[in-house]
Design an enzyme around this catalytic site. Structure first.
Site, PDB file in Angstrom:
ATOM      1  N   ALA A  64      58.808 -39.810  19.863  1.00 30.12           N
ATOM      2  CA  ALA A  64      59.808 -40.815  19.507  1.00 30.12           C
ATOM      3  C   ALA A  64      60.365 -40.437  18.139  1.00 30.12           C
ATOM      4  O   ALA A  64      59.696 -39.748  17.351  1.00 30.12           O
ATOM      5  CB  ALA A  64      59.165 -42.189  19.474  1.00 30.12           C
ATOM      6  N   GLY A 109      55.804 -39.494  22.423  1.00 31.66           N
ATOM      7  CA  GLY A 109      56.673 -39.898  23.536  1.00 31.66           C
ATOM      8  C   GLY A 109      56.982 -38.758  24.486  1.00 31.66           C
ATOM      9  O   GLY A 109      57.305 -38.992  25.656  1.00 31.66           O
ATOM     10  N   GLU A 112      54.068 -38.611  26.736  1.00 30.97           N
ATOM     11  CA  GLU A 112      54.166 -39.803  27.598  1.00 30.97           C
ATOM     12  C   GLU A 112      55.259 -39.641  28.655  1.00 30.97           C
ATOM     13  O   GLU A 112      55.104 -40.109  29.784  1.00 30.97           O
ATOM     14  CB  GLU A 112      54.422 -41.031  26.720  1.00 30.97           C
ATOM     15  CG  GLU A 112      53.211 -41.372  25.866  1.00 30.97           C
ATOM     16  CD  GLU A 112      53.525 -42.360  24.749  1.00 30.97           C
ATOM     17  OE1 GLU A 112      54.458 -42.105  23.955  1.00 30.97           O
ATOM     18  OE2 GLU A 112      52.848 -43.405  24.674  1.00 30.97           O
ATOM     19  N   GLU A 132      50.240 -40.112  17.285  1.00 32.86           N
ATOM     20  CA  GLU A 132      50.732 -41.352  16.663  1.00 32.86           C
ATOM     21  C   GLU A 132      49.837 -41.869  15.546  1.00 32.86           C
ATOM     22  O   GLU A 132      50.319 -42.439  14.567  1.00 32.86           O
ATOM     23  CB  GLU A 132      50.908 -42.454  17.725  1.00 32.86           C
ATOM     24  CG  GLU A 132      52.093 -42.240  18.660  1.00 32.86           C
ATOM     25  CD  GLU A 132      51.788 -41.370  19.858  1.00 32.86           C
ATOM     26  OE1 GLU A 132      50.705 -40.752  19.912  1.00 32.86           O
ATOM     27  OE2 GLU A 132      52.640 -41.320  20.763  1.00 32.86           O
TER      28      GLU A 132
HETATM   29  N1  COA Z   1      61.204 -37.587  15.212  1.00 34.07           N
HETATM   30  C1  COA Z   1      62.264 -37.271  14.461  1.00 34.07           C
HETATM   31  N2  COA Z   1      62.571 -36.036  14.081  1.00 34.07           N
HETATM   32  C2  COA Z   1      61.743 -35.063  14.472  1.00 34.07           C
HETATM   33  C3  COA Z   1      60.610 -35.304  15.259  1.00 34.07           C
HETATM   34  C4  COA Z   1      60.355 -36.637  15.630  1.00 34.07           C
HETATM   35  N3  COA Z   1      59.319 -36.973  16.400  1.00 34.07           N
HETATM   36  N4  COA Z   1      59.966 -34.138  15.484  1.00 34.07           N
HETATM   37  C5  COA Z   1      60.695 -33.194  14.862  1.00 34.07           C
HETATM   38  N5  COA Z   1      61.761 -33.750  14.246  1.00 34.07           N
HETATM   39  C6  COA Z   1      62.802 -33.090  13.459  1.00 34.07           C
HETATM   40  C7  COA Z   1      62.292 -32.666  12.099  1.00 34.07           C
HETATM   41  O1  COA Z   1      62.319 -33.748  11.193  1.00 34.07           O
HETATM   42  C8  COA Z   1      63.263 -31.573  11.747  1.00 34.07           C
HETATM   43  O2  COA Z   1      64.475 -32.163  11.337  1.00 34.07           O
HETATM   44  P1  COA Z   1      65.249 -31.554  10.034  1.00 34.07           P
HETATM   45  O3  COA Z   1      65.578 -30.145  10.422  1.00 34.07           O
HETATM   46  O4  COA Z   1      66.446 -32.432   9.900  1.00 34.07           O
HETATM   47  O5  COA Z   1      64.268 -31.614   8.884  1.00 34.07           O
HETATM   48  C9  COA Z   1      63.541 -30.908  13.105  1.00 34.07           C
HETATM   49  O6  COA Z   1      63.183 -31.883  14.080  1.00 34.07           O
HETATM   50  C10 COA Z   1      62.709 -29.669  13.336  1.00 34.07           C
HETATM   51  O7  COA Z   1      61.348 -30.014  13.164  1.00 34.07           O
HETATM   52  P2  COA Z   1      60.345 -29.214  12.197  1.00 34.07           P
HETATM   53  O8  COA Z   1      59.245 -30.142  11.803  1.00 34.07           O
HETATM   54  O9  COA Z   1      61.100 -28.558  11.097  1.00 34.07           O
HETATM   55  O10 COA Z   1      59.800 -28.090  13.200  1.00 34.07           O
HETATM   56  P3  COA Z   1      58.413 -27.314  13.122  1.00 34.07           P
HETATM   57  O11 COA Z   1      58.495 -26.234  14.141  1.00 34.07           O
HETATM   58  O12 COA Z   1      58.098 -26.943  11.729  1.00 34.07           O
HETATM   59  O13 COA Z   1      57.284 -28.386  13.569  1.00 34.07           O
HETATM   60  C11 COA Z   1      56.371 -30.100  15.006  1.00 34.07           C
HETATM   61  C12 COA Z   1      57.275 -28.843  14.892  1.00 34.07           C
HETATM   62  C13 COA Z   1      56.538 -30.621  16.406  1.00 34.07           C
HETATM   63  C14 COA Z   1      54.916 -29.694  14.759  1.00 34.07           C
HETATM   64  C15 COA Z   1      56.810 -31.145  13.967  1.00 34.07           C
HETATM   65  O14 COA Z   1      58.206 -31.317  14.059  1.00 34.07           O
HETATM   66  C16 COA Z   1      56.172 -32.485  14.173  1.00 34.07           C
HETATM   67  O15 COA Z   1      55.008 -32.663  13.829  1.00 34.07           O
HETATM   68  N6  COA Z   1      56.927 -33.475  14.702  1.00 34.07           N
HETATM   69  C17 COA Z   1      56.467 -34.833  14.857  1.00 34.07           C
HETATM   70  C18 COA Z   1      55.546 -34.944  16.020  1.00 34.07           C
HETATM   71  C19 COA Z   1      55.060 -36.385  16.159  1.00 34.07           C
HETATM   72  O16 COA Z   1      54.364 -36.919  15.321  1.00 34.07           O
HETATM   73  N7  COA Z   1      55.455 -37.011  17.276  1.00 34.07           N
HETATM   74  C20 COA Z   1      55.061 -38.347  17.588  1.00 34.07           C
HETATM   75  C21 COA Z   1      56.053 -39.330  17.128  1.00 34.07           C
HETATM   76  S1  COA Z   1      55.523 -40.983  17.504  1.00 34.07           S
END
Ligand code: COA
Length: 258
Positions: A64, A109, A112, A132
Site C-alpha cells: 500500500a 498489499g 495480499e 507492515e
Molecule cells: N509506498 C509508497 N512508495 C513506495 C512504496 C510503498 N509501499 N514502495 C516503494 N515506494 C517508492 C519509494 O518511495 C521510491 O520512491 P522515490 O523514488 O520517489 O523515492 C520508489 O518507490 C522506489 O523505491 P526504492 O525504495 O527506492 O527501491 P529499492 O529497490 O531501494 O527498495 C523496497 C525496494 C521494496 C525494498 C522498498 O521500496 C520498500 O521497502 N518499500 C516498502 C515496502 C513496504 O513496507 N510495503 C508495505 C506497505 S504497508
C-alpha cells in the site's frame, strides 16, 4: 484501460498489469480504484475464462502507498482498508481462476493481492513479505486472514510478526508460490497455464473455484454438501454432454459455457 492498470485480452484469457513502476506499483487509492474498474471489466466480459495479474518493472506491488497513508487518521485508515478488502474480494470472487504472476517485490498489499488470486507463479527474483509491523501497522488488505489459510498459521505468524522478506525459493517451500520461473519465462508460463484452464469446461472450472473458495472454511460434511449439489448441477449443462461426448468420440471438446 485506466491510468494505473492495463487490461489486455487474448482469446479467453485476460491480463491485468499494474503500471506504476516509479513507485514500485504501490497501491494508492487511485491504483486500487483503477484495479477495481479493471476487475469489473473482466468480470463483465463473458468471453473471459482465466486471468493473470502481474506488475510492470521490478515490483509486482511493493505494498500500500506509504506516502499516501502517512497522514491518514483512524477513519481514513479504516476507509482505505475497506477499499483494499473490497477490491481483493472482487478478485477472489471472479467466476474464473486468476493467477498472480509475481515478477518482483510482493510486499504488504502486494503479497495480499497475490493471496487474493487463486494461486501464485513467481519469478526467481520475486520477494514476498508482510512488512507492515515495520511501519507500526498490521496487514490491512486480508493478510492476517488469507496468509495463514494459504501457508498455515505458524508460518504466517512468523512472517507477519517479523515483517521479514522471503525469496521465491522459500515462498515455494512454504506453499505460498506454486512454481518458480526465470524472470523472462514467468509471464509466458502463467499465460500458458491460464490458456490451459480456459480450454476446459468453463462452468466446471467456475464451480470448482467457487467450491474450493467457499468450502475451505467450512466443516467437511457441510463443505461436501456444497459439492454434492454442484456435481448434480453439472449434468444440467451442455458442456457436460459435450465433454463426455467428445471423449467417447475421440475428439476435442468445444465447450460453450452453457
Ligand atoms: N509506498 C509508497 N512508495 C513506495 C512504496 C510503498 N509501499 N514502495 C516503494 N515506494 C517508492 C519509494 O518511495 C521510491 O520512491 P522515490 O523514488 O520517489 O523515492 C520508489 O518507490 C522506489 O523505491 P526504492 O525504495 O527506492 O527501491 P529499492 O529497490 O531501494 O527498495 C523496497 C525496494 C521494496 C525494498 C522498498 O521500496 C520498500 O521497502 N518499500 C516498502 C515496502 C513496504 O513496507 N510495503 C508495505 C506497505 S504497508
Amino acid at each position: 484501460m485506466t491510468t494505473f492498470v492495463e487490461v489486455t485480452y487474448d482469446q479467453h484469457v485476460s491480463t491485468l498489469t499494474i503500471n506504476r513502476p516509479d513507485k514500485l506499483n504501490a497501491l494508492s487509492r487511485e491504483v486500487l480504484s483503477d484495479l477495481s474498474v479493471a476487475v469489473g471489466a473482466i468480470a463483465a466480459n463473458t468471453e473471459v475464462r482465466a486471468a493473470v495479474i502481474t506488475g510492470t518493472g521490478k515490483a509486482f506491488v511493493a505494498g500500500a502507498d506509504i506516502a499516501a497513508m502517512k497522514n491518514m487518521n483512524e477513519a481514513q485508515g479504516r476507509e482505505f482498508g475497506a477499499l483494499g478488502h473490497q477490491v481483493f474480494a472482487a478478485i477472489e470472487n471472479l467466476r474464473f481462476p486468476v493467477i498472480a504472476a509475481v515478477n518482483g517485490f510482493a510486499l504488504g498489499g502486494g503479497c495480499e493481492l497475490a493471496l487474493a488470486c487463486d494461486f501464485i507463479y513467481a519469478s526467481c527474483k520475486a520477494k514476498f513479505g508482510q512488512p507492515e509491523v515495520n511501519l507500526g501497522i498490521i496487514p490491512g488488505f486480508g493478510g492476517t486472514q488469507r496468509l495463514p489459510r494459504r501457508v498455515g498459521p505458524a508460518v504466517a505468524r512468523e512472517l507477519i510478526f517479523t515483517g521479514k522478506m522471503i525469496n521465491a525459493e522459500d515462498a515455494l517451500r512454504i506453499g505460498l508460490a506454486n512454481a518458480v520461473f526465470e524472470p523472462e519465462e514467468l509471464l509466458a508460463a502463467a499465460l500458458k497455464t491460464a490458456s490451459e484452464i480456459a480450454s476446459k469446461g468453463p462452468l466446471a472450472v467456475a464451480a470448482a473455484k467457487r467450491l474450493i473458495r467457499d468450502g475451505v472454511d467450512l466443516p467437511l460434511p457441510q463443505a461436501n454438501e456444497l459439492e454434492r449439489a454442484a456435481f448434480g448441477e453439472a449434468f444440467a449443462t451442455e458442456d457436460q454432454s459435450e465433454g463426455m461426448g467428445a471423449f467417447l468420440e475421440k475428439r476435442s471438446p468445444a465447450f460453450k459455457g452453457v
